[in-house]
Write an enzyme that holds these catalytic residues in place. Sequence first.
Site, PDB file in Angstrom:
ATOM      1  N   TRP A 155     -23.020   9.756 -19.088  1.00  9.07           N
ATOM      2  CA  TRP A 155     -23.255   9.976 -17.665  1.00  9.07           C
ATOM      3  C   TRP A 155     -24.601  10.676 -17.469  1.00  9.07           C
ATOM      4  O   TRP A 155     -25.006  11.504 -18.281  1.00  9.07           O
ATOM      5  CB  TRP A 155     -22.155  10.864 -17.072  1.00  9.07           C
ATOM      6  CG  TRP A 155     -20.762  10.331 -17.152  1.00  9.07           C
ATOM      7  CD1 TRP A 155     -19.745  10.823 -17.918  1.00  9.07           C
ATOM      8  CD2 TRP A 155     -20.210   9.226 -16.424  1.00  9.07           C
ATOM      9  NE1 TRP A 155     -18.598  10.097 -17.726  1.00  9.07           N
ATOM     10  CE2 TRP A 155     -18.850   9.105 -16.811  1.00  9.07           C
ATOM     11  CE3 TRP A 155     -20.720   8.319 -15.499  1.00  9.07           C
ATOM     12  CZ2 TRP A 155     -18.006   8.131 -16.302  1.00  9.07           C
ATOM     13  CZ3 TRP A 155     -19.879   7.347 -14.985  1.00  9.07           C
ATOM     14  CH2 TRP A 155     -18.539   7.258 -15.378  1.00  9.07           C
ATOM     15  N   GLU A 171       0.829  -1.207   0.000  1.00  8.25           N
ATOM     16  CA  GLU A 171       0.000   0.000   0.000  1.00  8.25           C
ATOM     17  C   GLU A 171       0.860   1.252   0.000  1.00  8.25           C
ATOM     18  O   GLU A 171       0.519   2.257  -0.630  1.00  8.25           O
ATOM     19  CB  GLU A 171      -0.944  -0.006   1.203  1.00  8.25           C
ATOM     20  CG  GLU A 171      -2.009  -1.084   1.151  1.00  8.25           C
ATOM     21  CD  GLU A 171      -2.932  -0.933  -0.046  1.00  8.25           C
ATOM     22  OE1 GLU A 171      -3.411   0.185  -0.304  1.00  8.25           O
ATOM     23  OE2 GLU A 171      -3.149  -1.940  -0.746  1.00  8.25           O
ATOM     24  N   TRP A 200     -17.347  10.003 -12.485  1.00  7.70           N
ATOM     25  CA  TRP A 200     -16.417   9.798 -11.379  1.00  7.70           C
ATOM     26  C   TRP A 200     -15.824  11.096 -10.861  1.00  7.70           C
ATOM     27  O   TRP A 200     -15.450  11.209  -9.692  1.00  7.70           O
ATOM     28  CB  TRP A 200     -15.297   8.835 -11.780  1.00  7.70           C
ATOM     29  CG  TRP A 200     -14.384   9.320 -12.879  1.00  7.70           C
ATOM     30  CD1 TRP A 200     -14.494   9.069 -14.218  1.00  7.70           C
ATOM     31  CD2 TRP A 200     -13.207  10.132 -12.730  1.00  7.70           C
ATOM     32  NE1 TRP A 200     -13.477   9.669 -14.915  1.00  7.70           N
ATOM     33  CE2 TRP A 200     -12.672  10.323 -14.030  1.00  7.70           C
ATOM     34  CE3 TRP A 200     -12.560  10.704 -11.637  1.00  7.70           C
ATOM     35  CZ2 TRP A 200     -11.515  11.080 -14.260  1.00  7.70           C
ATOM     36  CZ3 TRP A 200     -11.409  11.458 -11.864  1.00  7.70           C
ATOM     37  CH2 TRP A 200     -10.895  11.641 -13.158  1.00  7.70           C
ATOM     38  N   TRP A 248       1.732   1.587  -3.488  1.00  6.24           N
ATOM     39  CA  TRP A 248       0.642   2.147  -4.281  1.00  6.24           C
ATOM     40  C   TRP A 248       0.664   3.674  -4.207  1.00  6.24           C
ATOM     41  O   TRP A 248       0.387   4.366  -5.203  1.00  6.24           O
ATOM     42  CB  TRP A 248      -0.696   1.605  -3.799  1.00  6.24           C
ATOM     43  CG  TRP A 248      -1.876   2.115  -4.571  1.00  6.24           C
ATOM     44  CD1 TRP A 248      -2.643   3.204  -4.284  1.00  6.24           C
ATOM     45  CD2 TRP A 248      -2.422   1.562  -5.789  1.00  6.24           C
ATOM     46  NE1 TRP A 248      -3.626   3.369  -5.228  1.00  6.24           N
ATOM     47  CE2 TRP A 248      -3.515   2.378  -6.164  1.00  6.24           C
ATOM     48  CE3 TRP A 248      -2.093   0.466  -6.582  1.00  6.24           C
ATOM     49  CZ2 TRP A 248      -4.290   2.129  -7.304  1.00  6.24           C
ATOM     50  CZ3 TRP A 248      -2.855   0.212  -7.719  1.00  6.24           C
ATOM     51  CH2 TRP A 248      -3.939   1.042  -8.067  1.00  6.24           C
ATOM     52  N   TRP A 258     -10.039   6.836  -7.917  1.00  4.01           N
ATOM     53  CA  TRP A 258     -11.326   7.049  -8.578  1.00  4.01           C
ATOM     54  C   TRP A 258     -11.308   6.500  -9.996  1.00  4.01           C
ATOM     55  O   TRP A 258     -12.276   5.893 -10.454  1.00  4.01           O
ATOM     56  CB  TRP A 258     -11.710   8.531  -8.557  1.00  4.01           C
ATOM     57  CG  TRP A 258     -12.447   8.882  -7.298  1.00  4.01           C
ATOM     58  CD1 TRP A 258     -11.927   9.429  -6.153  1.00  4.01           C
ATOM     59  CD2 TRP A 258     -13.834   8.670  -7.029  1.00  4.01           C
ATOM     60  NE1 TRP A 258     -12.905   9.565  -5.198  1.00  4.01           N
ATOM     61  CE2 TRP A 258     -14.094   9.114  -5.717  1.00  4.01           C
ATOM     62  CE3 TRP A 258     -14.895   8.160  -7.776  1.00  4.01           C
ATOM     63  CZ2 TRP A 258     -15.361   9.052  -5.126  1.00  4.01           C
ATOM     64  CZ3 TRP A 258     -16.160   8.093  -7.202  1.00  4.01           C
ATOM     65  CH2 TRP A 258     -16.387   8.538  -5.891  1.00  4.01           C
ATOM     66  N   ASN A 262     -11.005   2.076   3.842  1.00  5.74           N
ATOM     67  CA  ASN A 262     -10.530   1.798   2.491  1.00  5.74           C
ATOM     68  C   ASN A 262     -11.489   0.919   1.693  1.00  5.74           C
ATOM     69  O   ASN A 262     -11.817   1.218   0.544  1.00  5.74           O
ATOM     70  CB  ASN A 262      -9.153   1.144   2.550  1.00  5.74           C
ATOM     71  CG  ASN A 262      -8.613   0.821   1.169  1.00  5.74           C
ATOM     72  OD1 ASN A 262      -8.394   1.717   0.367  1.00  5.74           O
ATOM     73  ND2 ASN A 262      -8.406  -0.456   0.884  1.00  5.74           N
TER      74      ASN A 262
END
Length: 466
Positions: free
Chosen positions: A304, A273, A360, A276, A383, A342
């Site tokens: 959308w 993580e 998004w 990441w 996202w 998370n």
Amino acid sequence: MTDKRSGNMNPPVIVWLRRDLRLSDQPAIVEAASQGPVVPVYVLDDETPKHRRMGAASRWWLHNSLEKLDAALRAKGSRLILRKGRSEEVLKAVAEEVGASSVHALHHYEPWWRNAEKAVAQVLDLHLHHGNYLAPPGSVLNGSGRPYKIYTPFWRALHERLPPIEPLPAPRKLDAPGNWPGSDSLKEWRLLPSAPDWAGGMRDTWEPGEAGAQARLQAFVEEASAYESQRNLPSVEGTSMLSPHLHFGEISPSQAWHAVADAGGSVETFLGELGWRDYAQNVILQFPEYGNRSAKEDFGHLPWRSGKGADSDLAAWQQGRTGYPIVDAGMRQLWHTGWIHNRVRMIVASFLIKHLLIDWRAGEQWFWDTLVDADYGSNAVNWQWSAGSGVDAQMFVRIMAPLTQSEKFDAAGYIRDWVPELADFSDAEIHDPGSASRLRGYPAKLVEHRAARERALAAWAHSKGH
């Protein structure tokens, strides 16, 4: 200039602070202190980021973190200078006031900070240091000498360069300049909410500042070996909760790595993580507009939803009134604490994008304003991963079933904490209370899962047809 207090004959050196609000493992401060009296400066620069100025929750955190940093600096014989304006203009003015010509700072990779660094370098001798990531973003390259776009090979290559170097100790003292420049009052900046004061839950949850970061890290050390089995359970809270401290640089990733690396068990998952987080910075270094633009062209044709219905649904999502308990618990936790678990972040993001078919970017902007750990790289990458629009992302057609996710990850206790209307429901009922007579005002579902799934898949097929 002679430092009248310490006898240091060298001119003062400015340390430009941004998201690096700590004294330990802070290479810019260490190097500046070796050269002369140190003038630590934080510039509240809302002009350079423009629409990416910090959100309300981040500003609350910033106030408290700056307050703690100033106290820590004063204990070392120094103090924090606060100024507001464009970074290059403010730093040039401070340099003229104290007779400094050089500035030390840590590299930042958000596009506006890279622009600010270029502007500062045109007026002062700017020295940039690495220290906010495990490895300098842009330095982990593939066999062709290019940056990675996909996380897994990036992490594999980064891991070969680890562990990071040992953290630097905080300076024992900092020489002060002969004359301090003027400073704004932190209170004048009005970073804290007042009318109304909505930060009570954040005050109860967090201790911003370097000491708070170290306390949070030490608490996590005891749990790090069980990270893999607990991190997806919102009722247990098995995550580290270090993200806002890492974002504001109150602790370095090197400090976190070395504190937990030998914990055993599944700690490697946590280290991934941290990787990441590095990966996200590498992405925005390659694609500076990643927070505003889908990486995949198909998403430019995705229909959308917009208009009153979509606006009403977006507001219901923001307020935790969707009729899906796990989604509503997460959004209420976010509003109350400035943070969200998370696993639940993924669930609420998927719900907005695929169940409600809302762009998004609307969710990313809401998180930007309400998260205390609102990080441009991580927020944008996560996202776009959820949407399927990113350079490394799940497919759009993979649609999370929030009711199933809630039961699978045993979220009953979490829902009771944040959705008190459902507190009396059993573990079997609480994930999907339906239209039970004792709902006590809890809303009906905005959309049924099957209908939402079919609508999303039809929208995706439309985008692929262009």
